[in-house]
Design a protein around this motif. Sequence first.
Motif, short mmCIF file in Angstrom:
data_model
loop_
_atom_site.label_atom_id
_atom_site.label_comp_id
_atom_site.label_asym_id
_atom_site.label_seq_id
_atom_site.Cartn_x
_atom_site.Cartn_y
_atom_site.Cartn_z
N ASP A 1 8.76 9.90 2.91
CA ASP A 1 8.09 9.00 1.97
C ASP A 1 7.15 8.09 2.76
OD1 ASP A 1 7.27 7.35 -0.05
OD2 ASP A 1 9.25 6.53 -0.51
N TRP A 2 5.86 8.42 2.73
CA TRP A 2 4.87 7.70 3.53
C TRP A 2 4.18 6.61 2.71
CZ3 TRP A 2 3.70 8.14 8.67
CH2 TRP A 2 4.21 9.25 9.35
N THR A 3 3.94 5.48 3.36
CA THR A 3 3.07 4.42 2.84
C THR A 3 1.99 4.19 3.88
OG1 THR A 3 4.89 3.34 1.66
CG2 THR A 3 2.92 2.02 2.10
N VAL A 4 0.73 4.17 3.45
CA VAL A 4 -0.38 3.96 4.38
C VAL A 4 -1.07 2.65 4.05
CG1 VAL A 4 -2.50 4.89 5.38
CG2 VAL A 4 -0.67 6.45 4.65
N LYS A 5 -1.16 1.79 5.05
CA LYS A 5 -1.77 0.47 4.89
C LYS A 5 -3.02 0.35 5.77
CE LYS A 5 2.68 -1.84 4.03
NZ LYS A 5 3.57 -2.97 4.46
N VAL A 6 -3.77 -0.71 5.53
CA VAL A 6 -5.00 -0.97 6.28
C VAL A 6 -4.91 -2.34 6.92
CG1 VAL A 6 -7.47 -1.47 6.02
CG2 VAL A 6 -6.46 0.51 4.87
N ALA A 7 -5.20 -2.42 8.23
CA ALA A 7 -5.22 -3.69 8.96
C ALA A 7 -6.51 -3.79 9.77
CB ALA A 7 -4.02 -3.81 9.88
N MET A 8 -7.03 -5.00 9.90
CA MET A 8 -8.25 -5.23 10.66
C MET A 8 -7.97 -6.20 11.81
SD MET A 8 -10.53 -3.42 9.03
CE MET A 8 -10.10 -2.32 7.67
N CYS B 1 -10.43 -8.13 12.92
CA CYS B 1 -11.29 -9.26 12.59
C CYS B 1 -11.40 -9.35 11.07
CB CYS B 1 -12.70 -9.08 13.17
SG CYS B 1 -12.73 -8.92 14.97
N GLY B 2 -11.20 -10.55 10.53
CA GLY B 2 -11.26 -10.69 9.07
C GLY B 2 -9.94 -10.34 8.42
N PHE B 3 -10.02 -9.84 7.19
CA PHE B 3 -8.84 -9.58 6.37
C PHE B 3 -8.82 -8.13 5.87
CE2 PHE B 3 -10.23 -13.97 5.74
CZ PHE B 3 -9.12 -14.66 6.17
N PRO B 4 -7.64 -7.55 5.63
CA PRO B 4 -6.29 -8.03 5.97
C PRO B 4 -6.08 -7.97 7.49
CG PRO B 4 -6.17 -5.82 5.08
CD PRO B 4 -7.61 -6.24 4.94
N HIS B 5 -5.63 -9.06 8.08
CA HIS B 5 -5.58 -9.15 9.55
C HIS B 5 -4.31 -8.56 10.11
CE1 HIS B 5 -6.02 -10.65 13.64
NE2 HIS B 5 -7.28 -10.88 13.34
#
Length: 361
Positions: free
Chosen positions: A98-105, A107-111
């Motif tokens: 069961d995969w969940t894929v998130k986004v992080a940066m 610089c800026g948001f989501p940090h």
Amino acid sequence: MNHKQKKTLILVNLGGPRTTEEIEVFLTDLFTDPFVFDLPLPEFLRLPLARFIAKKRTPKVKKVYESMGFGGGSPLVSETEKQAKTLEKLLNQKTDIDWTVKVAMTCGFPHIRDPEFEKPNANTIYLPLYPQYSRSTVLSTLNHLEKKFKECPVGSGGYVPSFASDPKFHQITARFISEFFGGFLKPKDFLHFPERKFDGDWKNLDLVFSAHGVPMRLIHKGDQYMQEIESSVKGITEQLRLIGFRGKTHISYQSKVGPAKWTEPSSLQMIESLAKEGKQIAVYPISFVSDHLETLEEIGEQFKDLALESGAKSFTRIPAFGTYLPFLDYLVERVLNADTAIRHCTCKEMGGESLPTCRFK
């Protein structure tokens, strides 16, 4: 009842302001990062200077983002979210996890410093979306994570390394370029997709691989970025030759900021020189995997105007991968392998220095 194993994949990119209000925050994060804004100054001088530059550049940068047509911000975060959504679907289709894929940066948001992004391990995997290793991108990402968790992610089982020299990456890139010129890509899948199809034989074009430049100060510290770019272009060119490409390929570097010496030749100089020879020019963003300011505005508008005003017969901007399925399938393969093969300090090898908590020292 059988419960599926749960895993999280976190896609990491440099970032971009989603709105006008986020521009100064984004620039402050960018210029205060010691692996990006690397100056021979003590921190008590470097940090105030970085914040001053960020504040001073904000009004100028606002005007550029306003001209792009994305509500005064950058599309990079939303484009990365599209990639995340597709990758989550692919990972759940291809595995019993069961995969969940998130986004992080960074610089800026989501940090990346936000609490929702947990410690790298076999069940929480970080994938920096940079094909080529650089201190300013991959090592910066690893440094953020090390500061947060007091442990370098390399060798943790939760880090996917860069892939500049991977023949599969070369094959997919050559295929993407071929499909672009062959009219096989769907315009709706891309931002500002060229309205007019290239009129001619693309296999005779001058193909410029434009990479984001970095200060030579980073290269002198051991950053292997230029070798990484050269390795990518060499492999992609070889694959293009196999499908009949006869034109010349070139490497150049864009997006220089400030008076310091950066990687060369500059893309502006390269474009102008080829244009004065009356060439048909195409530019591919070799160091980017999604479209944003540097591809849409810098390549798509500034380079195009310069080329046509300087005598080029034609100018074509090739988009970045975005949600191109063969590329995302390739990333799935890399995620499933994670960093299980890493047995040495890639930070020292590729970036010139080990982080303090390196497990391979």
